[in-house]
Design a protein around this motif. Structure first.
Motif, PDB file in Angstrom:
ATOM      1  N   ASP A 188       2.807  14.398   8.769  1.00  0.00           N
ATOM      2  CA  ASP A 188       3.272  13.880   7.480  1.00  0.00           C
ATOM      3  C   ASP A 188       4.757  13.587   7.557  1.00  0.00           C
ATOM      4  O   ASP A 188       5.497  14.206   8.323  1.00  0.00           O
ATOM      5  N   ASN A 230       0.808  -1.224   0.000  1.00  0.00           N
ATOM      6  CA  ASN A 230       0.000   0.000   0.000  1.00  0.00           C
ATOM      7  C   ASN A 230       0.842   1.275   0.000  1.00  0.00           C
ATOM      8  O   ASN A 230       0.295   2.378   0.118  1.00  0.00           O
ATOM      9  N   LYS A 231       2.167   1.127  -0.086  1.00  0.00           N
ATOM     10  CA  LYS A 231       3.089   2.262  -0.168  1.00  0.00           C
ATOM     11  C   LYS A 231       2.882   3.246   0.985  1.00  0.00           C
ATOM     12  O   LYS A 231       2.687   4.451   0.783  1.00  0.00           O
ATOM     13  N   ARG A 232       2.974   2.729   2.203  1.00  0.00           N
ATOM     14  CA  ARG A 232       2.778   3.601   3.363  1.00  0.00           C
ATOM     15  C   ARG A 232       3.351   2.963   4.624  1.00  0.00           C
ATOM     16  O   ARG A 232       3.619   1.752   4.669  1.00  0.00           O
ATOM     17  N   LYS A 270       2.149   8.474   3.852  1.00  0.00           N
ATOM     18  CA  LYS A 270       2.103   8.033   2.463  1.00  0.00           C
ATOM     19  C   LYS A 270       2.898   8.948   1.537  1.00  0.00           C
ATOM     20  O   LYS A 270       3.361   8.510   0.487  1.00  0.00           O
ATOM     21  N   ASN A 271       3.028  10.213   1.874  1.00  0.00           N
ATOM     22  CA  ASN A 271       3.544  11.182   0.918  1.00  0.00           C
ATOM     23  C   ASN A 271       5.015  10.981   0.568  1.00  0.00           C
ATOM     24  O   ASN A 271       5.493  11.527  -0.419  1.00  0.00           O
ATOM     25  N   CYS A 272       5.753  10.196   1.339  1.00  0.00           N
ATOM     26  CA  CYS A 272       7.159   9.932   1.020  1.00  0.00           C
ATOM     27  C   CYS A 272       7.349   8.711   0.119  1.00  0.00           C
ATOM     28  O   CYS A 272       8.480   8.411  -0.271  1.00  0.00           O
ATOM     29  N   PHE A 273       6.256   8.017  -0.193  1.00  0.00           N
ATOM     30  CA  PHE A 273       6.395   6.724  -0.857  1.00  0.00           C
ATOM     31  C   PHE A 273       5.603   6.634  -2.155  1.00  0.00           C
ATOM     32  O   PHE A 273       4.997   5.609  -2.461  1.00  0.00           O
ATOM     33  N   SER A 274       5.592   7.706  -2.927  1.00  0.00           N
ATOM     34  CA  SER A 274       4.842   7.698  -4.173  1.00  0.00           C
ATOM     35  C   SER A 274       5.464   6.754  -5.191  1.00  0.00           C
ATOM     36  O   SER A 274       4.765   6.163  -6.019  1.00  0.00           O
ATOM     37  N   GLU A 275       6.795   6.577  -5.150  1.00  0.00           N
ATOM     38  CA  GLU A 275       7.459   5.708  -6.114  1.00  0.00           C
ATOM     39  C   GLU A 275       7.406   4.241  -5.694  1.00  0.00           C
ATOM     40  O   GLU A 275       7.184   3.361  -6.518  1.00  0.00           O
ATOM     41  N   GLU A 276       7.641   3.983  -4.433  1.00  0.00           N
ATOM     42  CA  GLU A 276       7.681   2.596  -3.948  1.00  0.00           C
ATOM     43  C   GLU A 276       7.443   2.563  -2.453  1.00  0.00           C
ATOM     44  O   GLU A 276       7.877   3.471  -1.729  1.00  0.00           O
ATOM     45  N   GLN A 324      13.833   1.017   0.710  1.00  0.00           N
ATOM     46  CA  GLN A 324      12.998   0.817  -0.476  1.00  0.00           C
ATOM     47  C   GLN A 324      13.726  -0.153  -1.391  1.00  0.00           C
ATOM     48  O   GLN A 324      14.732   0.191  -2.015  1.00  0.00           O
TER      49      GLN A 324
END
Length: 364
Positions: free
Chosen positions: A297, A236-238, A254-260, A278
């Motif tokens: 965040d 879930n990238k979070r 979640k905002n730090c993991f948009s790529e993976e 990651q």
């Protein structure tokens, strides 16, 4: 600081080129065509450096290294590796000297945790193998003697009485002896379980899903000094956060993991930073830890970019020295990163692009 001035000098050079181009070549361009120039940079703290002398001899790594644990009380580092006809657990000192290895009752290690006290040295391993010892969580002494087995050996399942696992990913044992388990790494279960020191279920959270307290491959778990349980919800990238005592959901990052999504999560001993791996990006993120009572965040303080296909799987942070040990399944090794004595600052600057009014982008 030198890089910062180099960045400024480079920006000035290209700006001068644009001015010259505008003065001497503008007559050759259509009047509606113009260029825009953009420069961006950001400061980033350098918090760690690679310890190139750890371990003293890397030849002891003979398989794919999936996990690492640190017994800070006794200065020991345990490495779990996979492969045929090789020792599954290697034991080093924190200085990098090899001590011993063992291979008893371990099928396919995934996660490992050292939970030593002045009275007892213990090592816990999550086993995701399909053989006789698989789908269990096992407790060993420091010499590899089996002490306790949780789960039904060789049989995956969702049951709670008796307790069953399906690809249990990792666990954390806190100072009271309570155990936090993330189960499973792509298996039937997507859950976080808290057990008492006598292995009674205190609370359980999770099922497959994307909402609060639901998971898609819960892969790593740790507990911070303020009583919050952090789970790397990789699919879930979070990161999800729970109350240690009640199991209540407290929030997510979640905002730090948009790529993976994160594959591993740990805190530094001073509680100031969260260290995250990651896997597919071969990258470590150093995040600012939140204050007490406020999740907020996530904010990236620093990054450690590893070589391509190194694939950092799980990691551990020494309580004593603050060193970060990273189990790299692609590179088939464990690397050690040590805190720098004096904080340095890295300036990252990028000349983004030229853009013209008709909408054409010219990469630079």
């Amino acid at each position: 600081m030198t890089r910062f001035w180099v960045c400024i000098a480079g920006a000035g050079f290209f700006l001068a080129l644009l001015v010259l181009h505008s003065r001497f070549c503008a007559s050759r361009l259509p009047p509606h065509l113009h260029f825009a120039f953009k420069i961006s940079w950001r400061a980033e703290e350098i918090l760690y450096r690679l310890d190139v002398d750890w371990p003293k001899y890397s030849e002891y790594f003979t398989g794919a290294t999936f996990c690492v644990a640190v017994d800070s009380l006794n200065g020991l580092v345990y490495v779990g590796q996979r492969g045929d006809n090789i020792p599954k657990v290697l034991v080093f000192t924190e200085d990098g000297y090899f001590l011993r290895s063992w291979n008893y009752t371990v099928d396919t290690p995934h996660g490992i945790f050292a939970a030593s006290t002045p009275q007892e040295k213990s090592v816990w391993i999550t086993d995701v193998g399909s053989g006789f010892y698989g789908h269990t969580i096992k407790k060993y002494n420091s010499f590899g003697d089996l002490v306790q087995v949780l789960g039904t050996p060789g049989k995956k399942g969702t049951g709670l009485n008796p307790l069953q696992f399906d690809n249990p990913a990792e666990l954390h044992v806190d100072d009271t002896g309570d155990i936090y388990i993330v189960d499973g790494d792509g298996g039937l279960n997507n859950r976080l379980i808290k057990l008492s020191q006598d292995f009674m279920i205190l609370w359980l959270r999770g099922e497959n899903g994307t909402g609060p307290a639901k998971f898609n491959i819960p892969h790593s778990v740790t507990v911070d000094s303020t009583g919050r349980v952090w789970v790397a919800d990789r699919g879930n990238k979070r990161l999800q956060v729970f109350d240690k005592d009640t199991g209540d959901w407290l929030g997510e990052w979640k905002n730090c993991f948009s790529e993976e999504g994160p594959s591993a999560v740990r805190f530094t001993p001073d509680g100031k930073y969260v260290v995250v791996a990651q896997l597919n990006l071969s990258r470590l993120l150093i995040l600012a830890a939140p204050p007490v009572g406020n999740i907020g965040d996530c904010s990236v303080v620093s990054t450690i970019q590893l070589a391509d296909q190194v694939s950092p799987h799980l990691l551990e942070v020494s309580r004593e020295t603050g060193a970060v040990y990273v189990a790299e399944i692609g590179a088939k090794q464990v690397q050690k990163y040590i805190p720098v004595n004096r904080k340095a600052v890295r300036f990252r600057c990028a000349i983004v692009r030229f853009t013209c009014a008709i909408g054409t982008d010219v990469p630079f």
